[in-house]
Design an enzyme around this catalytic site. Structure first.
Site, PDB file in Angstrom:
ATOM      1  N   ARG A 180     -34.616  28.384  -5.019  1.00  0.00           N
ATOM      2  CA  ARG A 180     -33.660  28.978  -4.144  1.00  0.00           C
ATOM      3  C   ARG A 180     -33.491  30.005  -4.871  1.00  0.00           C
ATOM      4  O   ARG A 180     -33.016  30.590  -6.158  1.00  0.00           O
ATOM      5  CB  ARG A 180     -32.467  28.399  -3.821  1.00  0.00           C
ATOM      6  CG  ARG A 180     -33.294  27.308  -2.329  1.00  0.00           C
ATOM      7  CD  ARG A 180     -32.524  26.607  -1.987  1.00  0.00           C
ATOM      8  NE  ARG A 180     -32.369  24.995  -0.860  1.00  0.00           N
ATOM      9  CZ  ARG A 180     -32.802  24.244  -0.962  1.00  0.00           C
ATOM     10  NH1 ARG A 180     -33.042  23.393  -2.557  1.00  0.00           N
ATOM     11  NH2 ARG A 180     -33.216  23.095  -0.495  1.00  0.00           N
ATOM     12  N   LYS A 204     -28.912  22.289  -3.244  1.00  0.00           N
ATOM     13  CA  LYS A 204     -27.799  22.279  -2.132  1.00  0.00           C
ATOM     14  C   LYS A 204     -27.062  20.265  -2.436  1.00  0.00           C
ATOM     15  O   LYS A 204     -27.437  19.775  -2.597  1.00  0.00           O
ATOM     16  CB  LYS A 204     -28.675  22.177  -1.084  1.00  0.00           C
ATOM     17  CG  LYS A 204     -28.720  23.446  -0.286  1.00  0.00           C
ATOM     18  CD  LYS A 204     -29.563  23.534   1.024  1.00  0.00           C
ATOM     19  CE  LYS A 204     -29.616  24.724   1.417  1.00  0.00           C
ATOM     20  NZ  LYS A 204     -30.721  25.160   2.864  1.00  0.00           N
ATOM     21  N   HIS A 276     -37.238  33.787  -0.515  1.00  0.00           N
ATOM     22  CA  HIS A 276     -37.863  33.103   0.425  1.00  0.00           C
ATOM     23  C   HIS A 276     -39.548  32.557   0.469  1.00  0.00           C
ATOM     24  O   HIS A 276     -39.733  31.874   0.751  1.00  0.00           O
ATOM     25  CB  HIS A 276     -37.410  32.482   0.904  1.00  0.00           C
ATOM     26  CG  HIS A 276     -36.318  30.964   1.291  1.00  0.00           C
ATOM     27  ND1 HIS A 276     -35.398  30.461   0.583  1.00  0.00           N
ATOM     28  CD2 HIS A 276     -36.892  30.053   2.802  1.00  0.00           C
ATOM     29  CE1 HIS A 276     -35.248  29.567   0.715  1.00  0.00           C
ATOM     30  NE2 HIS A 276     -36.369  29.103   2.335  1.00  0.00           N
ATOM     31  N   ARG A 279     -40.050  31.699  -2.469  1.00  0.00           N
ATOM     32  CA  ARG A 279     -40.822  29.953  -2.486  1.00  0.00           C
ATOM     33  C   ARG A 279     -41.708  29.229  -1.138  1.00  0.00           C
ATOM     34  O   ARG A 279     -42.171  28.202  -1.206  1.00  0.00           O
ATOM     35  CB  ARG A 279     -38.837  29.175  -1.955  1.00  0.00           C
ATOM     36  CG  ARG A 279     -39.099  28.315  -1.931  1.00  0.00           C
ATOM     37  CD  ARG A 279     -37.105  27.778  -1.687  1.00  0.00           C
ATOM     38  NE  ARG A 279     -36.680  26.654  -0.894  1.00  0.00           N
ATOM     39  CZ  ARG A 279     -36.575  25.486  -1.243  1.00  0.00           C
ATOM     40  NH1 ARG A 279     -36.857  25.307  -2.880  1.00  0.00           N
ATOM     41  NH2 ARG A 279     -36.056  24.243  -0.995  1.00  0.00           N
ATOM     42  N   HIS A 302     -35.536  19.268  -1.235  1.00  0.00           N
ATOM     43  CA  HIS A 302     -35.712  18.689   0.609  1.00  0.00           C
ATOM     44  C   HIS A 302     -34.995  17.907   0.915  1.00  0.00           C
ATOM     45  O   HIS A 302     -35.416  16.912   0.367  1.00  0.00           O
ATOM     46  CB  HIS A 302     -36.861  19.273   1.284  1.00  0.00           C
ATOM     47  CG  HIS A 302     -37.383  20.845   1.282  1.00  0.00           C
ATOM     48  ND1 HIS A 302     -38.536  21.225   1.431  1.00  0.00           N
ATOM     49  CD2 HIS A 302     -36.209  21.965   1.085  1.00  0.00           C
ATOM     50  CE1 HIS A 302     -38.852  22.334   1.392  1.00  0.00           C
ATOM     51  NE2 HIS A 302     -37.821  23.342   2.103  1.00  0.00           N
ATOM     52  N   TYR A 311     -44.916  22.923   5.394  1.00  0.00           N
ATOM     53  CA  TYR A 311     -45.672  24.060   4.860  1.00  0.00           C
ATOM     54  C   TYR A 311     -47.350  23.493   5.124  1.00  0.00           C
ATOM     55  O   TYR A 311     -48.354  24.424   4.819  1.00  0.00           O
ATOM     56  CB  TYR A 311     -45.734  23.519   3.231  1.00  0.00           C
ATOM     57  CG  TYR A 311     -44.100  24.950   3.561  1.00  0.00           C
ATOM     58  CD1 TYR A 311     -44.477  26.273   3.559  1.00  0.00           C
ATOM     59  CD2 TYR A 311     -42.761  23.864   3.129  1.00  0.00           C
ATOM     60  CE1 TYR A 311     -42.808  26.796   3.606  1.00  0.00           C
ATOM     61  CE2 TYR A 311     -41.662  24.950   2.810  1.00  0.00           C
ATOM     62  CZ  TYR A 311     -41.960  25.946   3.212  1.00  0.00           C
ATOM     63  OH  TYR A 311     -40.869  26.809   2.801  1.00  0.00           O
TER      64      TYR A 311
END
Length: 330
Positions: A180, A204, A276, A279, A302, A311
């Site tokens: 990110r 995150k 992004h 990514r 994730h 994806y």
């Protein structure tokens, strides 16, 4: 639907501040998450005060929240933004009830719209090659800054070479490691393990993961650290930051995003925009190449496998398009 001009009374704003402190201190939420919560809750509190003249959270009813929701629909705010705002509000009211700020939770029956599941734009390998080749000549034109000093080239030229080398690191690392943009600019020099070719990334929720990078990224990192970082470095501002701005401080998210946005725009043949996109691209390329879904989930950081599965839809859609174009009986 913005209420920035309205002065929110303390009876509404103070519980919001307490809730944000709770998220920061007890839940360890990131600054980006806290900013999003603050924007969402202040939008609601501004609406309650300016439109409905309600100045206490315990006076809010489900009808008030539905009116707020209707206003967002009328303002044509995206479903994704509305869903995020409703999630923020529901979490806040649950906390407020638990802490006896309100007796009943009016947000329990508030229903969020389904999020838009748009397939992300993905770059082709040939486009990635072109993207990562951009500015290579400029970055390599003066391979060693000491050579530039010996030739008494202007300091501005050295700085331009350094910025070009830094921009190449940004693009290479975003694609090499699927970071990110906030994770990228937070990297420090000690986070790099050249012996294993890995990065220690703070993601995150303050979760740490280790991600690999390849030989091309190693080369541009080495050139940046050994030759160009020192050109931009400032003894007072730089610290251990890997990526630096033109004035020597840590590069911020906005500056890094602009670098990639400009580079993607210059390709001229893609709808992909912003960091992004890289990514999205590396995730899709890994799955196209046969990588395990759970390995890609860990690689990207994730929390949910469902996020990574998006994806797989991209890969299937690409296959469907290729089939339609190439198969005689498609």
């Amino acid at each position: 639907m913005e209420n920035a001009a309205y002065s929110v009374p303390a009876s509404l704003s103070e519980p919001i501040a307490d809730y944000l402190d709770f998220l920061r201190l007890q839940r360890g939420r990131s600054e980006n998450t806290l900013r999003a919560y603050a924007v969402d809750l202040r939008d609601l509190s501004g609406f309650l005060g300016s439109q409905l003249h309600k100045v206490r959270w315990d006076r809010v009813q489900i009808e008030d929240l539905r009116e707020w929701l209707a206003g967002m629909h009328e303002a044509q705010i995206s479903r994704t933004t509305i869903a995020r705002r409703i999630s923020s509000v529901k979490n806040f009211f649950a906390w407020a009830q638990k802490n006896q700020i309100i007796n009943d939770d009016p947000a329990l029956r508030l229903v969020a719209p389904k999020k838009e599941r748009r397939l992300p734009h993905v770059l082709q390998p040939s486009q990635i090659d072109r993207l990562l080749s951009q500015n290579a000549a400029e970055a390599a034109a003066s391979h060693n800054v000491q050579d530039a000093n010996d030739q008494k080239e202007p300091k501005k030229d050295q700085k331009d070479f350094a910025l070009a080398a830094r921009d190449k690191v940004i693009a290479e690392l975003l694609y090499a490691s699927g970071l990110r943009i906030s994770e990228l600019v937070s990297l420090d020099v000690p986070d790099i393990d050249f012996s294993r070719r890995t990065l220690r990334v703070l993601g995150k929720g303050n979760k740490v993961r280790v991600v690999p990078f390849g030989l091309p990224a190693q080369r541009v990192l080495t050139t940046w650290l050994e030759t160009y970082r020192m050109v931009l470095a400032d003894e007072q501002k730089s610290g251990n930051a890997l990526l630096l701005g033109a004035r020597g401080g840590r590069l911020n998210v906005r500056q890094a995003r602009e670098v990639i946005t400009r580079a993607l725009k210059s390709l001229g043949d893609t709808a992909a925009t912003g960091p992004h996109a890289l990514r999205h691209t590396v995730a899709t390329h890994l799955l196209d190449g046969g990588a395990d879904l759970r390995a890609v989930q860990e690689f990207l950081g994730h929390a949910s496998l469902a996020t990574t599965q998006l994806y797989t839809h991209v890969s299937v859609e690409r296959l469907r398009q290729s089939y339609s174009q190439a198969h005689p009986r498609a």
